[in-house]
Motif scaffolding. Sequence first.
Motif, PDB file in Angstrom:
ATOM      1  N   MET A  79       0.821  -1.192   0.000  1.00 25.69           N
ATOM      2  CA  MET A  79       0.000   0.000   0.000  1.00 25.69           C
ATOM      3  C   MET A  79       0.868   1.261   0.000  1.00 25.69           C
ATOM      4  SD  MET A  79      -3.212   1.097   2.343  1.00 25.69           S
ATOM      5  CE  MET A  79      -2.536   1.368   3.947  1.00 25.69           C
ATOM      6  N   PHE A  80       1.971   1.272   0.719  1.00 24.19           N
ATOM      7  CA  PHE A  80       2.815   2.468   0.792  1.00 24.19           C
ATOM      8  C   PHE A  80       4.003   2.424  -0.167  1.00 24.19           C
ATOM      9  CE2 PHE A  80       0.794   2.205   4.968  1.00 24.19           C
ATOM     10  CZ  PHE A  80       0.178   3.448   4.998  1.00 24.19           C
ATOM     11  N   PHE A  81       4.397   1.227  -0.561  1.00 24.12           N
ATOM     12  CA  PHE A  81       5.591   1.102  -1.400  1.00 24.12           C
ATOM     13  C   PHE A  81       5.538  -0.221  -2.147  1.00 24.12           C
ATOM     14  CE2 PHE A  81      10.016  -0.262  -2.004  1.00 24.12           C
ATOM     15  CZ  PHE A  81      10.512   0.823  -2.701  1.00 24.12           C
ATOM     16  N   ASP A  82       5.652  -0.155  -3.470  1.00 25.85           N
ATOM     17  CA  ASP A  82       5.669  -1.400  -4.249  1.00 25.85           C
ATOM     18  C   ASP A  82       7.101  -1.827  -4.538  1.00 25.85           C
ATOM     19  OD1 ASP A  82       2.942  -1.860  -4.368  1.00 25.85           O
ATOM     20  OD2 ASP A  82       2.692  -0.593  -6.140  1.00 25.85           O
ATOM     21  N   ASP A  83       7.797  -0.964  -5.268  1.00 24.53           N
ATOM     22  CA  ASP A  83       9.205  -1.257  -5.559  1.00 24.53           C
ATOM     23  C   ASP A  83       9.891   0.008  -6.069  1.00 24.53           C
ATOM     24  OD1 ASP A  83       8.315  -0.948  -8.152  1.00 24.53           O
ATOM     25  OD2 ASP A  83       8.564  -3.031  -8.716  1.00 24.53           O
ATOM     26  N   TRP A  84      11.177  -0.094  -6.195  1.00 27.99           N
ATOM     27  CA  TRP A  84      11.971   1.061  -6.619  1.00 27.99           C
ATOM     28  C   TRP A  84      11.743   1.424  -8.069  1.00 27.99           C
ATOM     29  CZ3 TRP A  84      13.877   4.206  -3.208  1.00 27.99           C
ATOM     30  CH2 TRP A  84      14.160   3.737  -1.925  1.00 27.99           C
ATOM     31  N   THR A  85      11.360   0.473  -8.911  1.00 28.40           N
ATOM     32  CA  THR A  85      11.174   0.790 -10.333  1.00 28.40           C
ATOM     33  C   THR A  85      10.007   1.756 -10.540  1.00 28.40           C
ATOM     34  OG1 THR A  85       9.841  -1.201 -10.675  1.00 28.40           O
ATOM     35  CG2 THR A  85      12.196  -1.362 -11.170  1.00 28.40           C
ATOM     36  N   GLY A  86       8.961   1.622  -9.733  1.00 25.62           N
ATOM     37  CA  GLY A  86       7.834   2.562  -9.833  1.00 25.62           C
ATOM     38  C   GLY A  86       8.255   3.973  -9.474  1.00 25.62           C
ATOM     39  N   LEU A  87       9.075   4.097  -8.424  1.00 26.26           N
ATOM     40  CA  LEU A  87       9.571   5.421  -8.034  1.00 26.26           C
ATOM     41  C   LEU A  87      10.508   5.990  -9.085  1.00 26.26           C
ATOM     42  CD1 LEU A  87      10.243   4.872  -4.221  1.00 26.26           C
ATOM     43  CD2 LEU A  87       8.270   5.955  -5.301  1.00 26.26           C
ATOM     44  N   LEU A  88      11.381   5.140  -9.611  1.00 27.73           N
ATOM     45  CA  LEU A  88      12.315   5.587 -10.651  1.00 27.73           C
ATOM     46  C   LEU A  88      11.547   6.036 -11.895  1.00 27.73           C
ATOM     47  CD1 LEU A  88      15.218   5.974 -11.578  1.00 27.73           C
ATOM     48  CD2 LEU A  88      15.181   3.602 -12.402  1.00 27.73           C
ATOM     49  N   ARG A  89      10.511   5.285 -12.284  1.00 28.30           N
ATOM     50  CA  ARG A  89       9.696   5.663 -13.438  1.00 28.30           C
ATOM     51  C   ARG A  89       9.058   7.032 -13.213  1.00 28.30           C
ATOM     52  NH1 ARG A  89       4.890   6.686 -14.830  1.00 28.30           N
ATOM     53  NH2 ARG A  89       4.070   6.248 -16.884  1.00 28.30           N
ATOM     54  N   THR A  90       8.529   7.264 -12.024  1.00 26.33           N
ATOM     55  CA  THR A  90       7.885   8.542 -11.729  1.00 26.33           C
ATOM     56  C   THR A  90       8.878   9.691 -11.839  1.00 26.33           C
ATOM     57  OG1 THR A  90       6.302   7.450 -10.273  1.00 26.33           O
ATOM     58  CG2 THR A  90       6.565   9.821  -9.997  1.00 26.33           C
ATOM     59  N   VAL A  91      10.073   9.506 -11.337  1.00 26.16           N
ATOM     60  CA  VAL A  91      11.093  10.563 -11.408  1.00 26.16           C
ATOM     61  C   VAL A  91      11.509  10.818 -12.856  1.00 26.16           C
ATOM     62  CG1 VAL A  91      13.470  11.174 -10.811  1.00 26.16           C
ATOM     63  CG2 VAL A  91      11.954  10.234  -9.068  1.00 26.16           C
ATOM     64  N   VAL A  92      11.837   9.761 -13.587  1.00 22.13           N
ATOM     65  CA  VAL A  92      12.314   9.929 -14.966  1.00 22.13           C
ATOM     66  C   VAL A  92      11.208  10.513 -15.849  1.00 22.13           C
ATOM     67  CG1 VAL A  92      13.100   8.676 -17.021  1.00 22.13           C
ATOM     68  CG2 VAL A  92      14.067   8.137 -14.786  1.00 22.13           C
ATOM     69  N   VAL A  93      10.018   9.921 -15.788  1.00 22.26           N
ATOM     70  CA  VAL A  93       8.913  10.416 -16.614  1.00 22.26           C
ATOM     71  C   VAL A  93       8.528  11.827 -16.174  1.00 22.26           C
ATOM     72  CG1 VAL A  93       6.476  10.049 -17.168  1.00 22.26           C
ATOM     73  CG2 VAL A  93       8.068   8.134 -17.236  1.00 22.26           C
ATOM     74  N   GLY A  94       8.550  12.094 -14.886  1.00 22.61           N
ATOM     75  CA  GLY A  94       8.210  13.429 -14.388  1.00 22.61           C
ATOM     76  C   GLY A  94       9.149  14.494 -14.925  1.00 22.61           C
ATOM     77  N   VAL A  95      10.445  14.224 -14.875  1.00 22.24           N
ATOM     78  CA  VAL A  95      11.427  15.195 -15.374  1.00 22.24           C
ATOM     79  C   VAL A  95      11.247  15.398 -16.877  1.00 22.24           C
ATOM     80  CG1 VAL A  95      13.896  15.562 -15.795  1.00 22.24           C
ATOM     81  CG2 VAL A  95      13.110  14.821 -13.532  1.00 22.24           C
ATOM     82  N   LEU A  96      11.098  14.316 -17.618  1.00 18.26           N
ATOM     83  CA  LEU A  96      10.968  14.433 -19.075  1.00 18.26           C
ATOM     84  C   LEU A  96       9.650  15.108 -19.473  1.00 18.26           C
ATOM     85  CD1 LEU A  96      12.441  10.975 -20.152  1.00 18.26           C
ATOM     86  CD2 LEU A  96      13.545  13.232 -20.273  1.00 18.26           C
ATOM     87  N   ALA A  97       8.566  14.785 -18.792  1.00 16.05           N
ATOM     88  CA  ALA A  97       7.284  15.424 -19.093  1.00 16.05           C
ATOM     89  C   ALA A  97       7.335  16.906 -18.750  1.00 16.05           C
ATOM     90  CB  ALA A  97       6.156  14.729 -18.325  1.00 16.05           C
ATOM     91  N   TYR A  98       7.976  17.230 -17.642  1.00 10.75           N
ATOM     92  CA  TYR A  98       8.122  18.635 -17.244  1.00 10.75           C
ATOM     93  C   TYR A  98       8.915  19.413 -18.298  1.00 10.75           C
ATOM     94  CZ  TYR A  98       9.434  22.722 -14.500  1.00 10.75           C
ATOM     95  OH  TYR A  98       9.632  24.006 -14.067  1.00 10.75           O
ATOM     96  N   VAL A  99      10.022  18.853 -18.736  1.00 11.00           N
ATOM     97  CA  VAL A  99      10.841  19.496 -19.767  1.00 11.00           C
ATOM     98  C   VAL A  99      10.018  19.656 -21.044  1.00 11.00           C
ATOM     99  CG1 VAL A  99      12.851  19.170 -21.276  1.00 11.00           C
ATOM    100  CG2 VAL A  99      13.062  18.784 -18.816  1.00 11.00           C
ATOM    101  N   ALA A 100       9.267  18.613 -21.407  1.00 15.82           N
ATOM    102  CA  ALA A 100       8.466  18.678 -22.633  1.00 15.82           C
ATOM    103  C   ALA A 100       7.415  19.778 -22.558  1.00 15.82           C
ATOM    104  CB  ALA A 100       7.802  17.322 -22.890  1.00 15.82           C
ATOM    105  N   ILE A 101       6.722  19.878 -21.439  1.00 13.51           N
ATOM    106  CA  ILE A 101       5.662  20.891 -21.351  1.00 13.51           C
ATOM    107  C   ILE A 101       6.250  22.299 -21.294  1.00 13.51           C
ATOM    108  CG2 ILE A 101       5.298  20.954 -18.843  1.00 13.51           C
ATOM    109  CD1 ILE A 101       2.253  20.999 -19.509  1.00 13.51           C
ATOM    110  N   VAL A 102       7.381  22.470 -20.621  1.00 11.26           N
ATOM    111  CA  VAL A 102       8.028  23.787 -20.584  1.00 11.26           C
ATOM    112  C   VAL A 102       8.466  24.200 -21.989  1.00 11.26           C
ATOM    113  CG1 VAL A 102      10.064  25.041 -19.768  1.00 11.26           C
ATOM    114  CG2 VAL A 102       8.703  23.714 -18.156  1.00 11.26           C
ATOM    115  N   LEU A 103       9.085  23.295 -22.721  1.00 16.70           N
ATOM    116  CA  LEU A 103       9.514  23.604 -24.091  1.00 16.70           C
ATOM    117  C   LEU A 103       8.317  23.906 -24.992  1.00 16.70           C
ATOM    118  CD1 LEU A 103      12.366  20.983 -24.629  1.00 16.70           C
ATOM    119  CD2 LEU A 103      12.601  23.463 -24.301  1.00 16.70           C
TER     120      LEU A 103
END
Length: 173
Positions: A1-25
């Motif tokens: 419920m609070f934590f599944d695995d590190w890959t989910g967190l890593l995906r959120t960070v990587v996708v978050g940074v890339l989506a943020y850069v994309a929307i800013v551009l």
Amino acid sequence: MFFDDWTGLLRTVVVGVLAYVAIVLLLRVTGKRTLSKMNAFDLIVTVALGSTLATILLSESVALAEGILGFAVLVFLQMLVAWASVRWQVVRDIVKAKPTLLLHKGRILDEALVDTRVAPDEVMAAVRSSGHASLEQVEAVVLETDGSFSVVGPSPDGSTSALANVPMPSGTA
């Protein structure tokens, strides 16, 4: 419920940074008008962009490329509607509200308040925040298309040209 695995967190960070850069551009390329608060349509696009960003970040079923395409579609449609509304009155009438006169020459227009669901206290607060102590010192208070209040003081020459596009209710001349 609070934590599944590190890959989910890593995906959120990587996708978050890339989506943020994309929307800013994307927003830098399309200009300031894309995130303006000029009317309800602009607000809808802004909220939809935020919702799309949240979906990209938190839903593993939405790929980054799909989310970026979603951003591009929303921004393109907003630009298309803004372009068309500048050129054609019929489009402008569909997507933009008209400003509403709430107070004229110191007199609150009760019918306009009811129509726009604005309380007299809100009009008085707008007058006070503009630095006026009395309603009689004010030429007009206008509820603008973006939901903000404009307080128009008296003009030295009596001109009211700033009110040219504000419909005047009967009996306010």
